[in-house]
Design a protein around this motif. Sequence first.
Motif, PDB file in Angstrom:
ATOM      1  N   PRO A 210     107.259 151.305   3.161  1.00 11.14           N
ATOM      2  CA  PRO A 210     107.461 150.102   2.101  1.00 11.14           C
ATOM      3  C   PRO A 210     109.053 149.557   2.565  1.00 11.14           C
ATOM      4  N   ALA A 211     109.230 148.117   2.553  1.00 12.13           N
ATOM      5  CA  ALA A 211     110.461 147.754   2.480  1.00 12.13           C
ATOM      6  C   ALA A 211     111.252 147.985   1.319  1.00 12.13           C
ATOM      7  N   SER A 212     112.696 148.081   1.815  1.00 14.16           N
ATOM      8  CA  SER A 212     113.459 148.251   0.370  1.00 14.16           C
ATOM      9  C   SER A 212     114.231 147.042  -0.003  1.00 14.16           C
ATOM     10  N   LEU A 213     114.906 146.378   1.083  1.00 12.83           N
ATOM     11  CA  LEU A 213     115.799 145.286   0.895  1.00 12.83           C
ATOM     12  C   LEU A 213     115.646 144.153   1.924  1.00 12.83           C
ATOM     13  N   PHE A 214     115.371 142.777   1.903  1.00 18.49           N
ATOM     14  CA  PHE A 214     115.356 141.880   2.613  1.00 18.49           C
ATOM     15  C   PHE A 214     116.778 141.523   2.787  1.00 18.49           C
ATOM     16  N   LEU A 215     117.619 141.625   4.016  1.00 19.23           N
ATOM     17  CA  LEU A 215     119.033 141.401   4.037  1.00 19.23           C
ATOM     18  C   LEU A 215     119.412 139.932   3.810  1.00 19.23           C
ATOM     19  N   PHE A 216     118.569 139.107   3.734  1.00 13.49           N
ATOM     20  CA  PHE A 216     118.891 137.586   3.650  1.00 13.49           C
ATOM     21  C   PHE A 216     118.049 136.990   2.397  1.00 13.49           C
ATOM     22  N   GLY A 217     118.112 137.737   1.345  1.00 11.97           N
ATOM     23  CA  GLY A 217     117.448 137.400   0.184  1.00 11.97           C
ATOM     24  C   GLY A 217     118.502 136.656  -0.894  1.00 11.97           C
ATOM     25  N   PHE A 218     119.476 136.375  -0.691  1.00 14.24           N
ATOM     26  CA  PHE A 218     120.675 136.022  -1.374  1.00 14.24           C
ATOM     27  C   PHE A 218     121.541 134.872  -0.627  1.00 14.24           C
ATOM     28  N   GLU A 219     120.966 133.699  -0.554  1.00 15.52           N
ATOM     29  CA  GLU A 219     121.188 132.683   0.255  1.00 15.52           C
ATOM     30  C   GLU A 219     121.930 131.371  -0.417  1.00 15.52           C
ATOM     31  N   GLY A 220     122.353 130.406   0.147  1.00 13.08           N
ATOM     32  CA  GLY A 220     122.502 129.143  -0.405  1.00 13.08           C
ATOM     33  C   GLY A 220     123.869 129.041  -1.159  1.00 13.08           C
ATOM     34  N   PRO A 221     124.177 128.125  -1.982  1.00  9.85           N
ATOM     35  CA  PRO A 221     125.200 128.012  -2.721  1.00  9.85           C
ATOM     36  C   PRO A 221     125.679 129.021  -3.530  1.00  9.85           C
ATOM     37  N   VAL A 222     124.848 129.723  -4.050  1.00  6.47           N
ATOM     38  CA  VAL A 222     125.109 131.142  -4.868  1.00  6.47           C
ATOM     39  C   VAL A 222     125.886 132.388  -3.944  1.00  6.47           C
TER      40      VAL A 222
END
Length: 315
Positions: A210-222
């Motif tokens: 299983p995957a643990s973490l998508f490394l680009f799951g926190f993007e955009g203005p935030v």
Amino acid sequence: MDAVGSVVLSLDAELGWGFHDFERPPTDRVEAGRRGWETMLELCAEYDVPATWAVVGHLMLDSCDGVHEDHPAPEGWFARERDVWADREDLRFAPDLVEALLEADVDHEFASHSFSHVLFGRPETDRELATAEVRRSLEIADEWGQTVDSFVYPRNDVGHREVLADNGISAYRGRSPTYDGVRGLVDSTVRSRSMLVEPVVDEYGLVNVPASLFLFGFEGPVRTVAESIWEDPMVVQAHRGIDQAVQSDGLFHMWLHPNNLTHERDDRRMQAILSYLDRRRTETDLTVETIGDVARRLETARGVDGEAIVVDGDD
């Protein structure tokens, strides 16, 4: 199975095929695919990090008619290849990038990401289509002299696992039991939720890593706001996952697409993660594995004690 502290990095290498079914593909991501691929190869080489590269099979072709009459895809599936992207061979083919991957000094794992990025979990994807996607990707890999042990489902849409087993695949990247993005940040920092995962053998005999973490799951203005007052939240999460693997002798599995690297700050994110991984590996007994490595380790343990963790999953 005796657990060992390890980290897996997997990449979905797809170029235009990751978006060819979008009505309006994201231009920045589409155009960043080649640059990101080359950058990730360079960073993996700099820090000697082997990764599982799941490659869309079509990219290994030199040319095609854009019709694929012998492929049981839904009507219009290859339409963008024939019209809008007819003159964009750089999005449809990448033998040069595949060659660079295979010639890398780092011992990367070559894996399949299907032939044309069909979504295996969709109701319209029947067994015939799933089989065609898997077999065609394996045939092309064989023409390149590559054997394939691992599979990464397009958009993590898991389905037709029996097709993988029937065609000699031994492992796949399963869905993440954790949350990406803002919720994942809260869970891992405020709630101290573990990002470690447990590889298991499913009812088809496949090893699910299983995957643990998508490394680009926190993007955009935030992301921009967070970086302006703190540090890159995804770097923080990745470092925490790596530390958890060290401290608990567990498995942390992070993943991304090369096309996620659209700007230099994305390069810096990956450099910060891989340099930290390299340092922790030097300081401790932490190992860096591929999906295939994990599967073989699990199979070896099964051979020793005769038992395996088996779970049922929905297709």
